[in-house]
Design a protein around this motif. Structure first.
Motif: not given
Lengths: 301, 440, 491
Positions: B180-189, B194-202, B280-284
């Motif tokens: 879901d690009p609202t929570y995760i940037s292409a860079e973080q993916a 980085t992906l997990l950190d971004a998801a945790e932050a969101a 609805g709990s997932l960002a990726a």
């Protein structure tokens, strides 16, 4: 014990003590019923969830809240609009037909075997009963593959006749409860009939059957339910993938396939509710006989 | 009571008798599965009096599509009359039903590529040899080589067993990542960390199925490990050693443990992925084309499908691999009209049918021409799959592979393996022993 | 299939009947020997031509029937059995081969052997021949009896009279023939077949029709019990699964039994209002098919299911994690061994107690009124009546059903399969290597072995083990716990 204290109380206080005892009794009664109510609620939670989910607007499983966010009956409507996955009305009819036939054959077989083993006086009676004991100790799932190939030999796979045979042909093995019931029928009754010139067949039909209402109800209900509950055998025997032949159990079970569960879970619940309602009503009406039958047989077997 | 009973009995008997007649007459339309050995139909080809009977199994969702394709097949061979019956059998369970009784299986059936070796071993797949090549040439004008080169190399590889083609590929079916690009940037993916950190932050999580040898093998394939299948049906894995890329299995497992122990990671049971996306709990999530619409509904129209992230192996980042999986169309050698069954299977998987399939079901084609269609490339799911396919490995394994690897994945998901080198090595040794053991 | 076969009270008579059994066989052979030795020419001719003896006594219809029967058996032997029985010792040798015919567009197969069919039809032939043998001997005895009757000038039944006896003296034969036929075809033959499979190598590498399987003697039993190099973990897995099967059967039987009694006492108490209504609420759990209710419960308790969401919302998950009871971010109700075992037993209480409650309710309704009355007259209070009359009666009457429930629970496929098949993945590598899981019963393991791995030989061995466990338990229970045979008390 409470009674004892009441009796020993001094006469002037009788009315007060009585009313106190009465209120204590009411209190106990309320407490008692509350316990039952709590138990009943615990027992019904999964059923309530089933019903709630069936009325959910969402088609997949709801894992975040107990009650659905939006209520709707659309999935009940969908249940009756057959598509490539869901043929519920068809399945329901199939199962009903199979259940009726199974029920008739099983009930006859059980009554026949029970009568022969309870009233018959032939030499190999004990032997037959012991063989039945031994056969009952083998796990049923083991023999599925063999049963399948036997049916295939007769060309009865993918047919309802085959399923009926699977459910009812061996039903004679479940005769023991019924025999237990027959054992309690006074033998004098039969002797009298025999003196009147009745043959065994007439005794069976005119004397024993009419007195066996509870056990017949019990057997009928049990054998009627088998096709509604079984998914293992039905799945194996109806293996041509023609969903119009399915029974309710196979069809509904199929809806939980990985690729389908997300769009069919609620419909699965709707189907589950619709199957349970008639069975519950059946139980409600027949409760008395059912309990009589099962105890009369179970107790004296 | 007796009268009531008798009445009930009679009524039920009549109902069921009538019904049985009914079902029996329906039954007669279906080919009798019991008659297989020796029962030869002597109808010559072109003899239009006797229709050519064929049975076909496909997934529930494909039923309408198959009905349409079958009509097109009949139109294509309008000189002949056919009686083609379509049954429901999901691709993931085709093997279970077929192997119980091969002779009763459908003439043509769709199945997932991981079942190929077992099906071949049980003689449930027709070898597409020179004879079949001749049949194909005389009826369709195509040679087997042409068909093979028209489909992607990976799809042909999974359809081949010991240099013989056993099935026609029709759809690519691997897994990749949705986010879901609202929570995760292409860079973080780009990487798991980085992906997990971004998801945790969101306040969201990243989901993947670990308890399956289909998913968790991706980590090992990424690090250069392999799986091979011996002729006797035993599997060989070397995950407890060092890969061709110089990475040890211990490092891979420790990387997986690192991911699984991250608070934002959600290990999903096999088959529960759609539910979890819906919750609805997932960002990726790691999943495949079959979840495209679910992902779109939950991650928004701008959801992204892309390759899997890289994971930490020792001190380097390694691209997570995946399994190159396909859906294949196979022919049952016990079919009554084997030749026609093969032609039907070929037709259902040719370029035109693959295009139709994509249009109706949004499944990634394997045919090169069909894939090059701009609308195919524009499909996000198909694009994501294509992006990951560079890191996908063909998985040829025997039956002993699945349970041990599922257990291994579950141990990682539950964190029951301690992350020190010795425990991980012991767990891997035990896994390898289980997978490599002979079939009893 | 035998779901309704809730046989109660069986097995007690096994020991005593063994001697009776051999006695009966002995006298049967003695009768036959006497008939064959002492019979006249027609009785002796009956040994070859079944109808001869009846013909001599002018029982033409019977003679015809017996002759037809004999012809049937002979035709069966020539045209059917001869195709399969001679191959029984090898289970087939001709591998399937195929040639494609370009003309017909069809595959042409050689006349290949199908090991499973050879086994099945050989067995079927054996059963037919066994029955024929019994009929043949019985026939000789009957003909000899006719001879004796004729010599003494007794009345010899006409055919119509014979038929009549099947509605009177021999009514049990009329009643039993169809049910027994059904049992033989759908239970006896399948069981025998699978017992034979335990001595073959019928598995995924030897699956007919593509390949043949053959006899391997006791190899499979050796590998189950830990011998044999191939099965490193099969023996280990078997012991673990057997252990859990027994633990499960023990707890599930006892919990539902006493739970049912307690619930029925609660519901039948004088204090209860609307007991019929309450009872129906509990019975609903029986009415919902198990594949619906149990699958639903399994989803409710799954790792990411509704109950876990609720638990984590109220902070229970965090509490348990802080207490060190769980290491995962969810409560592994049905996915970690200890938790799953307890949960399965709890969920089984949910499913099983209403049923036991119905039984207990019925039994309580049959309480011996005279005993209760005399106890009341003797001044016993409620507690005493309950303790010294109600409970002993209840236990005595329903105790035999404990034994059958135990056996039924050993074979309780539904509960375990539906609850754990989709949710439980073992973390024990040694179990996984044998396709077993900690929560498997012997029957669910057996089922997975056949359905997912086509390992019929090991499944058959496990099936035999299940039988042995059940048989041993039943024998012990009836010999030491429950003595006496109540049949006849009422007659």
């Amino acid at each position: 014990m409470m009674k004892a204290t009441t009796v020993n109380a001094a006469p002037p206080d009788v009315s007060r003590t009585l009313s106190r005892a009465k209120s204590r009794k009411t209190g106990r009664m309320i407490g008692h019923n509350v316990i039952i109510a709590v138990l009943a609620v615990v027992w019904l939670i999964p059923i309530i969830w089933l019903v709630c989910t069936a009325f959910s607007a969402q088609s997949g499983m709801n894992t975040s809240t107990f009650f659905p966010a939006e209520w709707s009956v659309t999935h009940f409507v969908k249940l009756f609009q057959p598509d490539t996955v869901n043929q519920f009305p068809r399945w329901f009819m199939n199962t009903l037909i199979i259940a009726c036939a199974t029920c008739v054959i099983s009930t006859c077989f059980v009554l026949m075997v029970a009568y022969a083993t309870s009233f018959g006086k032939f030499k190999s009676r004990k032997l037959l009963m012991n063989i039945a004991v031994i056969l009952n100790l083998f796990p049923g799932v083991l023999t599925m593959i063999a049963t399948y190939f036997i049916l295939r030999t007769f060309g009865l796979t993918n047919s309802h006749v085959g399923l009926i045979l699977v459910y009812s042909a061996s039903s004679g093995l479940g005769y023991l409860i019924c025999k237990g019931f027959f054992d309690t029928v006074p033998r004098a009754l039969c002797e009298a009939a025999r003196l009147d010139g009745c043959n065994e067949a007439r005794i069976f039909w005119n004397i024993i059957i009419p007195t066996s209402k509870p056990i017949i109800v019990y057997t009928v209900i049990n054998s009627f339910l088998t096709p509604w509950m079984d998914f293992v055998y039905a799945k194996m025997i109806l293996n041509a993938g023609i969903s119009e032949y399915y029974t309710v159990a196979v069809g509904l079970y199929n809806m939980l396939e990985k690729s389908l569960i997300n769009s069919y879970f609620t419909i699965f619940c709707c189907g589950g509710v619709l199957v349970s309602v008639p069975i519950s009503i059946l139980f409600f009406i027949m409760q008395k006989f059912y309990v009589e039958g099962i105890t009369a047989g179970a107790v004296k077997g | 009571m007796k009268k009531l009973f008798a009445l009930l009995l009679a009524a039920m008997m009549i109902v069921s008798l009538a019904a049985c007649n009914n079902s029996a007459s329906e039954q007669s339309q279906a080919p009798d599965p019991g008659q297989s050995d020796g029962a030869q139909n002597t109808a010559a080809p072109g003899g239009s009096s006797d229709p050519i009977t064929l049975t076909l199994w496909g997934a529930e969702e494909d039923q309408d599509l198959l009905a349409q394709l079958v009509e097109e097949f009949k139109a294509e061979y309008s000189d002949y009359t056919f009686d083609i019956q379509i049954g429901v059998q999901s691709e993931s369970t085709a093997k279970d039903t077929i192997l119980t009784d091969v002779e009763a299986g459908a003439d043509v059936y769709a199945f997932a590529s991981d079942q190929l070796t077992d099906l071949v071993a049980a003689g449930a797949l027709l070898a597409l040899d020179d004879t079949m090549d001749q049949v194909l040439q005389s009826y369709t004008g195509k040679t087997l080589d042409e068909i093979m080169s028209a489909n992607s190399a990976g799809s042909v590889e999974v359809s081949t067993y010991e240099d013989t083609l056993y099935a026609f590929p029709f759809s690519a079916d691997g897994y990749f990542m949705f986010y879901d690009p609202t929570y995760i940037s292409a860079e973080q993916a780009q990487s798991w960390d980085t992906l997990l950190d971004a998801a945790e932050a969101a306040g969201k999580r990243v989901g993947m199925t670990l308890a399956s040898g289909w998913y968790n093998a991706g980590f090992f394939y990424g690090a250069g490990f392999t799986t091979t299948l011996n002729a006797d049906g035993t599997t060989v894995i070397d995950w407890n050693g060092t890969s061709a890329d110089g990475i040890t299995g211990v490092q891979v497992t420790q990387g997986m443990l690192g991911i699984a122990s991250h608070p934002a990671f959600l290990a999903i049971a096999d088959g529960d992925v759609s539910n979890q996306i819906n919750s609805g709990s997932l960002a990726a999530v790691i999943s495949g084309c079959w979840d495209s619409s679910t992902a779109e509904a939950n991650f928004g129209d701008d959801y992204v499908a892309c390759k899997l992230p890289t994971f930490t192996c020792g001190d380097q980042q390694v691209q997570t691999g995946s399994v190159a999986s396909y859906k294949l169309m196979g022919v049952n050698p016990y079919a009554e009209n084997t030749g026609w069954a093969m032609l039907l299977a070929e037709f259902l998987t040719n370029e035109q049918s693959q295009v139709t399939r994509f249009e109706q079901r949004a499944l990634a084609p394997t045919n090169a021409n069909a894939s090059s269609d701009p609308s195919v490339a524009a499909n996000k799911g198909v694009a994501g799959l294509a992006e990951q396919s560079a890191y996908a490995v063909v998985q040829t394994v025997g039956q002993r592979f699945w349970d041990p690897t599922a257990s291994f994945g579950e141990q990682i998901a539950q964190g029951t393996i301690a992350s020190d080198d010795a425990s991980v090595q012991a767990a891997l040794d035990s896994l390898v022993e289980g997978v490599n053991s002979a079939i009893e | 299939m035998n779901e309704s076969a809730s046989a109660v009270g069986y097995g007690g008579k096994v020991k005593r009947s063994i001697s009776a059994f051999f006695g009966a066989i002995g006298s049967f052979f003695a009768d036959f020997g006497r008939a064959a030795a002492k019979g006249d020419a027609f009785v002796k001719l009956s040994l070859i031509w079944w109808g001869a003896g009846y013909l001599r006594r002018k029982q033409f219809v019977k003679a015809l029937i017996m002759t037809l029967l004999e012809v049937g058996v002979i035709l069966f032997s020539i045209f059917f059995a001869s195709q399969y029985v001679p191959k029984f010792n090898t289970l087939g040798t001709v591998q399937a081969e195929q040639i494609f015919n370009m003309q017909t567009m069809q595959m042409e197969w050689n006349d290949y052997d199908h090991s499973f069919m050879i086994l099945l039809f050989s067995l079927f032939s054996f059963v037919v021949w066994f029955v024929a043998l019994v009929v043949w001997m019985k026939n000789t005895v009957n003909v000899y009896r006719l001879q004796l009757a004729a010599e003494r000038g007794k009345h010899i039944n006409s055919f119509a009279e014979d038929v009549k006896t099947y509605l009177d003296k021999k009514f049990h034969i009329t009643l039993l023939s169809l049910p027994v036929l059904g049992i033989v075809i759908f239970t006896v033959i399948p069981i025998l077949l699978l017992v034979f499979v335990a001595f073959t190598n019928y598995d995924q590498n030897h699956m007919p029709p593509n390949s043949l399987f053959t006899w391997v003697g006791l190899d499979n039993f050796v590998s189950l019990l830990g011998g044999g190099g191939l099965t490193v973990t099969f023996g280990y897995a078997f012991v673990r699964v057997l252990g859990w099967t027994l633990v499960w059967a023990f707890f599930s039987t006892l919990t539902t039994y006493f739970g049912g009694i307690l619930l029925s006492l609660l519901l039948n108490s004088k204090l209860t209002r609307g007991s019929r209504f309450w009872r129906l609420l509990f019975v609903i759990t029986i009415a919902v098919p198990q594949f619906v209710s149990l699958l639903l419960v399994s989803n409710m308790f799954s790792n990411n299911g509704i109950i876990n969401t609720l638990c984590s919302n109220v902070g229970l998950t965090d509490f348990l994690r802080n207490a060190g009871l769980i290491s995962t971010s969810y409560i592994p109700f049905l996915s970690a061994p200890g938790w799953a075992h307890v949960m399965i037993i709890f969920i089984n209480i949910w499913i099983g107690v209403p049923y036991q409650m119905l039984i207990a309710t019925g039994v309580l309704g049959n309480l011996p009124v005279d005993q209760l009355e005399s106890a009341r007259i003797d001044g016993a209070n409620k507690t005493q009546t309950f303790r010294y009359i109600t409970m002993p009666y209840l236990l005595q009457v329903t105790a035999p059903s404990l034994v059958t429930d135990f056996v039924k629970n050993i074979n309780n496929f539904n509960v375990i399969y539906l609850l754990t098949d989709r949710t439980f993945v073992t973390t024990n590598q040694a179990m996984a290597n044998s396709q077993a899981r900690e929560v498997d019963l012997l029957v669910t393991w057996l089922f997975r072995l056949t359905q997912d791995y086509y390992n019929y030989k090991m499944a058959a061995v496990i099936g035999i083990m299940v039988f042995i466990v059940c048989a041993v338990f039943t024998l012990i229970a009836f010999n030491f716990i429950i003595r006496g045979d109540k049949e006849g008390v009422y007659q």
